[in-house]
Structure formats: structure tokens, C-alpha cells
Design a protein around this motif. Structure first.
Motif, PDB file in Angstrom:
ATOM      1  N   MET A   1       0.838  -1.188   0.000  1.00 42.20           N
ATOM      2  CA  MET A   1       0.000   0.000   0.000  1.00 42.20           C
ATOM      3  C   MET A   1       0.886   1.256   0.000  1.00 42.20           C
ATOM      4  N   SER A   2       0.530   2.193  -0.801  1.00 39.79           N
ATOM      5  CA  SER A   2       1.289   3.438  -0.889  1.00 39.79           C
ATOM      6  C   SER A   2       1.063   4.292   0.356  1.00 39.79           C
ATOM      7  N   PHE A   3       2.123   4.979   0.768  1.00 39.27           N
ATOM      8  CA  PHE A   3       1.990   5.849   1.943  1.00 39.27           C
ATOM      9  C   PHE A   3       1.018   6.988   1.682  1.00 39.27           C
ATOM     10  N   ARG A   4       0.709   7.265   0.425  1.00 36.87           N
ATOM     11  CA  ARG A   4      -0.212   8.356   0.090  1.00 36.87           C
ATOM     12  C   ARG A   4      -1.660   8.071   0.523  1.00 36.87           C
ATOM     13  N   TYR A   5      -1.927   6.843   0.943  1.00 33.13           N
ATOM     14  CA  TYR A   5      -3.252   6.479   1.442  1.00 33.13           C
ATOM     15  C   TYR A   5      -3.279   6.419   2.966  1.00 33.13           C
ATOM     16  N   SER A   6      -2.168   6.743   3.591  1.00 32.25           N
ATOM     17  CA  SER A   6      -2.096   6.657   5.053  1.00 32.25           C
ATOM     18  C   SER A   6      -2.832   7.828   5.702  1.00 32.25           C
ATOM     19  N   HIS A   7      -3.262   7.621   6.934  1.00 33.76           N
ATOM     20  CA  HIS A   7      -3.935   8.691   7.695  1.00 33.76           C
ATOM     21  C   HIS A   7      -3.029   9.907   7.799  1.00 33.76           C
ATOM     22  N   ALA A   8      -1.771   9.656   8.090  1.00 34.09           N
ATOM     23  CA  ALA A   8      -0.821  10.748   8.291  1.00 34.09           C
ATOM     24  C   ALA A   8      -0.624  11.556   7.015  1.00 34.09           C
ATOM     25  N   TYR A   9      -0.426  10.891   5.890  1.00 34.18           N
ATOM     26  CA  TYR A   9      -0.203  11.611   4.636  1.00 34.18           C
ATOM     27  C   TYR A   9      -1.424  12.472   4.290  1.00 34.18           C
ATOM     28  N   ILE A  10      -2.591  11.899   4.383  1.00 28.76           N
ATOM     29  CA  ILE A  10      -3.821  12.631   4.058  1.00 28.76           C
ATOM     30  C   ILE A  10      -3.985  13.833   4.986  1.00 28.76           C
ATOM     31  N   TYR A  11      -3.719  13.637   6.264  1.00 26.23           N
ATOM     32  CA  TYR A  11      -3.831  14.731   7.230  1.00 26.23           C
ATOM     33  C   TYR A  11      -2.851  15.861   6.904  1.00 26.23           C
ATOM     34  N   PHE A  12      -1.568  15.530   6.707  1.00 29.02           N
ATOM     35  CA  PHE A  12      -0.561  16.554   6.426  1.00 29.02           C
ATOM     36  C   PHE A  12      -0.828  17.244   5.095  1.00 29.02           C
ATOM     37  N   LYS A  13      -1.270  16.503   4.107  1.00 35.66           N
ATOM     38  CA  LYS A  13      -1.563  17.081   2.795  1.00 35.66           C
ATOM     39  C   LYS A  13      -2.708  18.089   2.906  1.00 35.66           C
ATOM     40  N   ASN A  14      -3.733  17.751   3.676  1.00 36.57           N
ATOM     41  CA  ASN A  14      -4.871  18.659   3.856  1.00 36.57           C
ATOM     42  C   ASN A  14      -4.519  19.868   4.711  1.00 36.57           C
ATOM     43  N   ARG A  15      -3.679  19.662   5.700  1.00 37.02           N
ATOM     44  CA  ARG A  15      -3.364  20.756   6.632  1.00 37.02           C
ATOM     45  C   ARG A  15      -2.282  21.699   6.101  1.00 37.02           C
ATOM     46  N   ASP A  17      -0.561  21.274   2.757  1.00 41.98           N
ATOM     47  CA  ASP A  17      -0.425  21.219   1.308  1.00 41.98           C
ATOM     48  C   ASP A  17       0.956  20.707   0.895  1.00 41.98           C
ATOM     49  N   THR A  18       2.029  21.428   1.232  1.00 39.04           N
ATOM     50  CA  THR A  18       3.370  20.933   0.901  1.00 39.04           C
ATOM     51  C   THR A  18       4.196  20.776   2.175  1.00 39.04           C
ATOM     52  N   PHE A  19       5.036  19.782   2.167  1.00 46.21           N
ATOM     53  CA  PHE A  19       5.918  19.509   3.300  1.00 46.21           C
ATOM     54  C   PHE A  19       7.054  18.638   2.810  1.00 46.21           C
ATOM     55  N   THR A  20       8.188  18.787   3.444  1.00 44.94           N
ATOM     56  CA  THR A  20       9.368  18.022   3.054  1.00 44.94           C
ATOM     57  C   THR A  20       9.645  16.926   4.075  1.00 44.94           C
ATOM     58  N   LYS A  21      10.588  16.073   3.734  1.00 43.00           N
ATOM     59  CA  LYS A  21      11.038  15.042   4.674  1.00 43.00           C
ATOM     60  C   LYS A  21      11.568  15.714   5.939  1.00 43.00           C
ATOM     61  N   ASN A  22      12.294  16.819   5.778  1.00 44.79           N
ATOM     62  CA  ASN A  22      12.840  17.521   6.944  1.00 44.79           C
ATOM     63  C   ASN A  22      11.738  18.101   7.829  1.00 44.79           C
ATOM     64  N   ASP A  23      10.640  18.572   7.230  1.00 44.92           N
ATOM     65  CA  ASP A  23       9.501  19.040   8.028  1.00 44.92           C
ATOM     66  C   ASP A  23       8.951  17.901   8.883  1.00 44.92           C
ATOM     67  N   LEU A  24       8.753  16.742   8.249  1.00 46.09           N
ATOM     68  CA  LEU A  24       8.217  15.574   8.960  1.00 46.09           C
ATOM     69  C   LEU A  24       9.185  15.093  10.035  1.00 46.09           C
ATOM     70  N   LEU A  25      10.460  15.077   9.688  1.00 44.22           N
ATOM     71  CA  LEU A  25      11.475  14.618  10.631  1.00 44.22           C
ATOM     72  C   LEU A  25      11.559  15.552  11.835  1.00 44.22           C
ATOM     73  N   GLY A  26      11.476  16.845  11.599  1.00 48.73           N
ATOM     74  CA  GLY A  26      11.493  17.810  12.702  1.00 48.73           C
ATOM     75  C   GLY A  26      10.329  17.591  13.654  1.00 48.73           C
ATOM     76  N   LEU A  27       9.141  17.414  13.096  1.00 47.98           N
ATOM     77  CA  LEU A  27       7.963  17.174  13.932  1.00 47.98           C
ATOM     78  C   LEU A  27       8.089  15.845  14.672  1.00 47.98           C
ATOM     79  N   SER A  46      13.546   7.881   5.319  1.00 49.35           N
ATOM     80  CA  SER A  46      12.860   8.386   4.122  1.00 49.35           C
ATOM     81  C   SER A  46      11.496   8.944   4.506  1.00 49.35           C
ATOM     82  N   LYS A  47      10.922   9.674   3.576  1.00 50.08           N
ATOM     83  CA  LYS A  47       9.586  10.215   3.783  1.00 50.08           C
ATOM     84  C   LYS A  47       8.587   9.068   3.993  1.00 50.08           C
TER      85      LYS A  47
END
Length: 79
Positions: A1-15, A17-27, A46-47
Motif C-alpha cells: 500500500m502506498s503511503f499516500r493512502y495513510s492517515h498521516a499523509y492525508i492529514y498533512f496534505k490537507n493541513r 499542502d506541501t511539506f518536506t522530509k525535513n519538516d516531517l522529521l522535525g515534527l 525516508s519520507k
């Protein structure tokens, strides 16, 4: 399953719009350090692996993330 269907990806994409691996890693680092949630080296590689980490702990992380205040800087980074 692609990570693009995950709860986290959908949430971050909606909240954010754009984010990098470093943004996710920092959080992830802040959440891990502040609340003692284990973040292993393999989770940081990796992302895709970061989204898997967020998704595996989503029930715990989601309420914490919802309480974060995100400030965007002029260079497009988040604080």
C-alpha cells in the motif's frame, strides 16, 4: 500500500499542502523527545518510513499534532 493512502499523509496534505522530509522529521523528533515516543533510525531514513511511523502511532500522535501551532517562515519553512 502506498503511503499516500495513510492517515498521516492525508492529514498533512490537507493541513499543510506541501511539506518536506525535513519538516516531517522535525515534527517527529519533537514528538519523540517531548512525549517519549520511540523514533528509531530506520524510521528517519525516508519520507515513506516517516509516514509509516506516524501511521503506526496515529492514535497517540494525532491529538498531539492537533495541538501544535505551526508558523510558516518567509523561506517556506515551518517553526
Amino acid at each position: 500500500m502506498s503511503f499516500r493512502y495513510s492517515h498521516a499523509y492525508i492529514y498533512f496534505k490537507n493541513r499543510f499542502d506541501t511539506f518536506t522530509k525535513n519538516d516531517l522529521l522535525g515534527l517527529a523528533n519533537v514528538l519523540s523527545f517531548t512525549w517519549g515516543i520511540k523514533l528509531e533510525r530506520k524510521d528517519k531514513r525516508s519520507k515513506k518510513s516517516l509516514f509509516k511511523w506516524f501511521d503506526n502511532k496515529w492514535d497517540t500522535l494525532y491529538p498531539l499534532i492537533e495541538n501544535f501551532i505551526v508558523i510558516s517562515t518567509n523561506d517556506g519553512n515551518f517553526l
